[in-house]
Design an enzyme around this catalytic site. Structure first.
Site, PDB file in Angstrom:
ATOM      1  N   ARG A 169       0.852  -1.203   0.000  1.00  0.00           N
ATOM      2  CA  ARG A 169       0.000   0.000   0.000  1.00  0.00           C
ATOM      3  C   ARG A 169       0.881   1.244   0.000  1.00  0.00           C
ATOM      4  O   ARG A 169       2.099   1.141   0.096  1.00  0.00           O
ATOM      5  CB  ARG A 169      -0.902   0.011   1.226  1.00  0.00           C
ATOM      6  CG  ARG A 169      -0.114   0.074   2.519  1.00  0.00           C
ATOM      7  CD  ARG A 169      -0.998   0.264   3.739  1.00  0.00           C
ATOM      8  NE  ARG A 169      -0.183   0.274   4.949  1.00  0.00           N
ATOM      9  CZ  ARG A 169      -0.642   0.523   6.149  1.00  0.00           C
ATOM     10  NH1 ARG A 169      -1.927   0.767   6.330  1.00  0.00           N
ATOM     11  NH2 ARG A 169       0.145   0.521   7.199  1.00  0.00           N
ATOM     12  N   CYS A 214       2.081   6.152  -7.780  1.00  0.00           N
ATOM     13  CA  CYS A 214       2.745   7.337  -8.321  1.00  0.00           C
ATOM     14  C   CYS A 214       1.797   8.517  -8.166  1.00  0.00           C
ATOM     15  O   CYS A 214       0.644   8.448  -8.583  1.00  0.00           O
ATOM     16  CB  CYS A 214       3.071   7.097  -9.787  1.00  0.00           C
ATOM     17  SG  CYS A 214       3.594   8.601 -10.608  1.00  0.00           S
ATOM     18  N   GLU A 249      -2.244   8.363   5.325  1.00  0.00           N
ATOM     19  CA  GLU A 249      -0.807   8.536   5.582  1.00  0.00           C
ATOM     20  C   GLU A 249       0.000   8.748   4.307  1.00  0.00           C
ATOM     21  O   GLU A 249       0.883   7.954   3.978  1.00  0.00           O
ATOM     22  CB  GLU A 249      -0.260   7.352   6.375  1.00  0.00           C
ATOM     23  CG  GLU A 249      -0.851   7.266   7.763  1.00  0.00           C
ATOM     24  CD  GLU A 249      -0.128   6.283   8.677  1.00  0.00           C
ATOM     25  OE1 GLU A 249       0.541   5.368   8.174  1.00  0.00           O
ATOM     26  OE2 GLU A 249      -0.249   6.447   9.905  1.00  0.00           O
ATOM     27  N   CYS A 285       8.356   8.816  -5.676  1.00  0.00           N
ATOM     28  CA  CYS A 285       8.340   8.002  -6.888  1.00  0.00           C
ATOM     29  C   CYS A 285       9.381   8.559  -7.853  1.00  0.00           C
ATOM     30  O   CYS A 285       9.488   9.776  -8.019  1.00  0.00           O
ATOM     31  CB  CYS A 285       6.952   8.038  -7.520  1.00  0.00           C
ATOM     32  SG  CYS A 285       6.863   7.123  -9.073  1.00  0.00           S
ATOM     33  N   GLU A 292      -6.064   8.035  14.874  1.00  0.00           N
ATOM     34  CA  GLU A 292      -5.648   6.651  15.122  1.00  0.00           C
ATOM     35  C   GLU A 292      -4.768   6.621  16.363  1.00  0.00           C
ATOM     36  O   GLU A 292      -3.966   7.529  16.579  1.00  0.00           O
ATOM     37  CB  GLU A 292      -4.791   6.092  13.976  1.00  0.00           C
ATOM     38  CG  GLU A 292      -5.513   5.711  12.724  1.00  0.00           C
ATOM     39  CD  GLU A 292      -4.568   5.086  11.689  1.00  0.00           C
ATOM     40  OE1 GLU A 292      -3.581   4.437  12.088  1.00  0.00           O
ATOM     41  OE2 GLU A 292      -4.812   5.271  10.497  1.00  0.00           O
ATOM     42  N   GLU A 350      -1.759  -7.329   9.553  1.00  0.00           N
ATOM     43  CA  GLU A 350      -2.069  -6.630  10.805  1.00  0.00           C
ATOM     44  C   GLU A 350      -2.982  -7.434  11.728  1.00  0.00           C
ATOM     45  O   GLU A 350      -3.657  -6.858  12.589  1.00  0.00           O
ATOM     46  CB  GLU A 350      -2.639  -5.236  10.488  1.00  0.00           C
ATOM     47  CG  GLU A 350      -1.548  -4.337   9.902  1.00  0.00           C
ATOM     48  CD  GLU A 350      -1.978  -2.898   9.666  1.00  0.00           C
ATOM     49  OE1 GLU A 350      -3.123  -2.693   9.236  1.00  0.00           O
ATOM     50  OE2 GLU A 350      -1.160  -2.003   9.887  1.00  0.00           O
ATOM     51  N   LYS A 351      -2.983  -8.758  11.537  1.00  0.00           N
ATOM     52  CA  LYS A 351      -3.920  -9.566  12.337  1.00  0.00           C
ATOM     53  C   LYS A 351      -3.594  -9.556  13.825  1.00  0.00           C
ATOM     54  O   LYS A 351      -4.454  -9.835  14.647  1.00  0.00           O
ATOM     55  CB  LYS A 351      -4.031 -10.987  11.794  1.00  0.00           C
ATOM     56  CG  LYS A 351      -2.751 -11.789  11.776  1.00  0.00           C
ATOM     57  CD  LYS A 351      -3.006 -13.160  11.150  1.00  0.00           C
ATOM     58  CE  LYS A 351      -1.754 -13.990  11.021  1.00  0.00           C
ATOM     59  NZ  LYS A 351      -0.789 -13.416  10.057  1.00  0.00           N
TER      60      LYS A 351
HETATM   61  C1  GLA Z   1      -1.042   3.422  10.349  1.00  0.00           C
HETATM   62  C2  GLA Z   1      -2.077   3.160   9.276  1.00  0.00           C
HETATM   63  C3  GLA Z   1      -3.056   2.106   9.651  1.00  0.00           C
HETATM   64  C4  GLA Z   1      -2.406   0.953  10.358  1.00  0.00           C
HETATM   65  C5  GLA Z   1      -1.649   1.474  11.559  1.00  0.00           C
HETATM   66  C6  GLA Z   1      -0.989   0.405  12.373  1.00  0.00           C
HETATM   67  O1  GLA Z   1      -1.357   4.427  11.198  1.00  0.00           O
HETATM   68  O2  GLA Z   1      -2.736   4.331   8.879  1.00  0.00           O
HETATM   69  O3  GLA Z   1      -3.690   1.659   8.478  1.00  0.00           O
HETATM   70  O4  GLA Z   1      -1.537   0.290   9.504  1.00  0.00           O
HETATM   71  O5  GLA Z   1      -0.637   2.338  11.101  1.00  0.00           O
HETATM   72  O6  GLA Z   1      -0.363   0.938  13.496  1.00  0.00           O
HETATM   73 ZN    ZN Z   2       5.890   8.570 -10.543  1.00  0.00          ZN
END
Ligand code: GLA
Ligand code: ZN
Length: 631
Positions: free
Chosen positions: A108, A112, A147, A152, A301, A349-350
């Site tokens: 993820r 670009c 985030e 690139c 978060e 992330e489980k």
């Molecule tokens: C970031 C991401 C989330 C997740 C958390 C895990 O903040 O935005 O999708 O991956 O980290 O701590």
């Molecule tokens: Zn690019």
């Protein structure tokens, strides 16, 4: 914000074949006093399983069901991760890494930012979401992507970078001058010869490195604006994008006019080093986030228990979830929100902490801690929207940081820009005195005290602003390494601190010694020996009063701390980096002199005010067992 938000990232798209789980989620959310769910952050494949085949019905059901149960929605645009059909059909959407490799599908945050196709696909899905949900009463906020970060190096981005350079420097001759390319015979004949800085290419031209970083911010911001434009076709709801505290890759201050609300993801590494220090650096990050728009922000978060990506991810010990949540609120957050509501069954992330873990019930310690915070938020809901307006600003400038981190100088093991900022911050934080974190582009006229550690690069007219600030009666604290380069990283000629700042501080800095990590010099302040580290600048007073002199080395007796009257104000200069005890006594005196009040507290307690509330964070009651010496 109507009230304090309690909620977090909710991924029902992973559980659409489990209506029983979705029904249980609602019950559990109510039990934990959850009032907001962040939906769709990584749901692109569920929303558009094949190109042009939009499936928004499931999302509508979820939003409505949450709303019927009193829970509003923060709706994300899904650009943070792209579906496989897109990665397969449009390779240009995939990022080229700094080694020149086009990345494969998967993972993820790796698209670009320039790719016209990616922009088109993102616009299309954003528009669909906005059209369907943009005026839905449940939707309170748009969460644009996730985030943003990274770079690139594809040909599209290179071309865009060259255009950006042309726009900034106009001619190649100007660029050559600004970057000092005559050095090592690196003169460019045309913009087409310029490539981004990479380890197997050019990195020695610091002007290039800085302009690339500025370009990356501008291009990311442009992508963000492009996303917002699509949403705006159908929706007037406010927008945010989640930041990552002092993340080095983007200058977040540049986003302040584009987003309506600042939000950030807070993951302190509890119990792995001294928890008071961790709280201090986390508080400073909260203050940075509040300062970007000078208004309350969202902690969008945080983990209810542990992360799964820190080198060692400890459980939050009893009481720490409440403490860290209250800390966010004390510094200006209008929310406590989590990643994640429910642990996924599979993928990376489980085992990341969640309100609901694989066990699935509310009997867990973590769930009960979350529910207790939910209750507390209801009790103090009047706090929502309360502003904090400090008398003090500390300058943290991203571009200055980049310049310091790029320079090859006397301490290539670390010039410690951020640490030196937190030295000053800590003393004020311990007294419960609020502080803004400002960059060079901010307005300083409303402050009584401005602290500018290591202001190496002068840009955005900061020298004029600081000069006027002191002239008009402000108190300025500066340090070694001030006023050495211009915004292209070219050294000023004629002596440091340059551009009239030498006059403000009443001195001239001739040389600077570097100290080894374990080496200390010291100076006397109020009759006590104060140890110092990292750098020792050798300055000559030109009008400034000497308050303390070095005790060691060939420069023993040279000034280490100076004070200068300039206009109606005063400028202090610290030629070296003092240890904490100096900052504590120095700022105690200075704030008393300025009539800035904090709180008298016992050691290990931090008290601060927001609105009509006083927060008392008692670290002595933290069940941490790591001692300062063990850091
Ligand atoms: C970031 C991401 C989330 C997740 C958390 C895990 O903040 O935005 O999708 O991956 O980290 O701590
Ligand atoms: Zn690019």
């Amino acid at each position: 914000m109507p009230k304090l938000l309690h909620g977090g990232d909710y991924n029902p798209d992973q559980w659409l074949d489990r209506p029983d789980i979705l029904a249980k989620d609602i019950l559990l959310m109510k039990e934990a006093s959850i009032n907001s769910a962040t939906l769709g952050v990584f749901a692109w494949a569920a929303l558009e399983p094949q190109e042009g085949n939009y499936q928004l019905g499931w999302l509508e059901d979820i939003i409505n069901n949450l709303w019927d149960n009193g829970i509003s929605t923060i709706l994300a645009t899904p650009s943070g991760a792209k579906p496989n059909w897109l990665a397969e059909k449009y390779p240009e959407a995939r990022r080229v890494n700094r080694n020149g490799q086009r990345e494969l599908a998967g993972e993820r945050h790796n698209h670009c930012f320039t790719s016209p196709v990616y922009r088109e696909k993102v616009s299309a899905i954003n528009e669909k979401l906005a059209e369907r949900f943009g005026t839905h009463p449940a939707v309170t906020l748009w969460h644009i992507s996730n985030e943003y970060g990274g770079e690139c190096f594809c040909d599209l981005c290179k071309d865009e970078f060259r255009k950006w350079l042309k726009n900034k420097h106009k001619t190649i001759e100007n660029l050559n001058k600004s970057w000092w390319t005559s050095f090592w015979s690196h003169t460019y004949n045309s913009f087409e010869q310029i490539s981004p800085p990479v380890p197997y290419g050019e990195q020695g031209l610091h002007g290039l490195v800085l302009d690339w970083k500025r370009f990356v911010t501008d291009q990311t911001l442009d992508f963000c604006k492009h996303e917002i434009e699509a949403v705006r076709k159908y929706s007037e709801k406010p927008v945010t994008t989640n930041f990552m505290e002092f993340f080095g890759g983007l200058n977040y201050f540049k986003f302040k006019d584009t987003i309506d609300v600042v939000s950030w993801d807070s993951y302190p590494a509890w119990h792995t080093k001294n928890d008071v220090t961790t709280s201090m650096t986390t508080s400073m990050a909260h203050d940075l986030m509040r300062s970007i728009k000078k208004q309350p922000f969202l902690m969008i978060e945080s983990t209810p228990s542990t992360t799964n990506w820190q080198p060692i991810s400890k459980l939050k010990k009893p009481g720490v979830h409440m403490l860290s949540s209250l800390m966010a609120l004390a510094h200006g957050s209008d929310s406590v929100m989590y990643f994640q509501w429910r642990k996924s069954r599979g993928a990376s992330e489980k085992f990341h902490g969640a309100v609901v873990d694989h066990f699935g019930g509310s009997e867990t310690r973590v769930f009960q801690d979350v529910a207790a915070v939910g209750k507390k938020l209801l009790e103090i809901s009047d706090l929502a929207g309360a502003e904090i307006n400090p008398d003090i600003a500390i300058i943290y400038d991203w571009e200055n940081r980049w310049a310091i981190e790029t320079l090859r100088g006397q301490r290539n093991v670390g010039a410690n820009y951020l640490d030196s900022i937190s030295d000053h911050y800590r003393a004020l934080w311990e007294m419960g005195i609020p502080v803004d974190i400002a960059d060079c582009e901010c307005d300083f006229s409303g402050y009584k005290l401005v602290i500018a550690p290591m202001l190496y690069m002068l840009r955005a007219g900061i020298e004029e602003k600081l000069r006027d600030f002191v002239k008009n009666g402000g108190i300025l604290v500066g340090t070694y390494m001030t006023g050495q380069v211009d915004e292209n990283d070219l050294c000023f000629l004629g002596g440091f601190p340059a551009c009239g700042l030498g006059e403000v501080f009443g001195l001239w800095a001739e040389e600077m010694d570097a100290l080894k990590d374990d080496e200390r010099n010291s100076f006397l302040y109020q009759g006590k020996e104060r140890f110092s580290r990292d750098f020792a600048e050798l300055v000559h007073p030109k009008g400034a009063e000497v308050l303390g002199t070095y005790t060691k080395d060939f420069y023993a007796g040279h000034p280490a701390l100076l004070k200068n009257q300039f206009g109606k104000g005063t400028a202090y200069y610290l030629a070296t980096r003092p240890e904490a005890d100096f900052c504590q006594s120095f700022y105690k005196d200075l704030t008393a002199e300025l009539g800035i009040k904090g709180f008298e507290v016992e050691p290990g307690v931090v008290k601060s005010r927001r609105g009509k509330f006083v927060f008392t964070l008692d670290f002595n009651r933290l069940s941490a067992d790591v001692k300062e010496e063990e850091i």
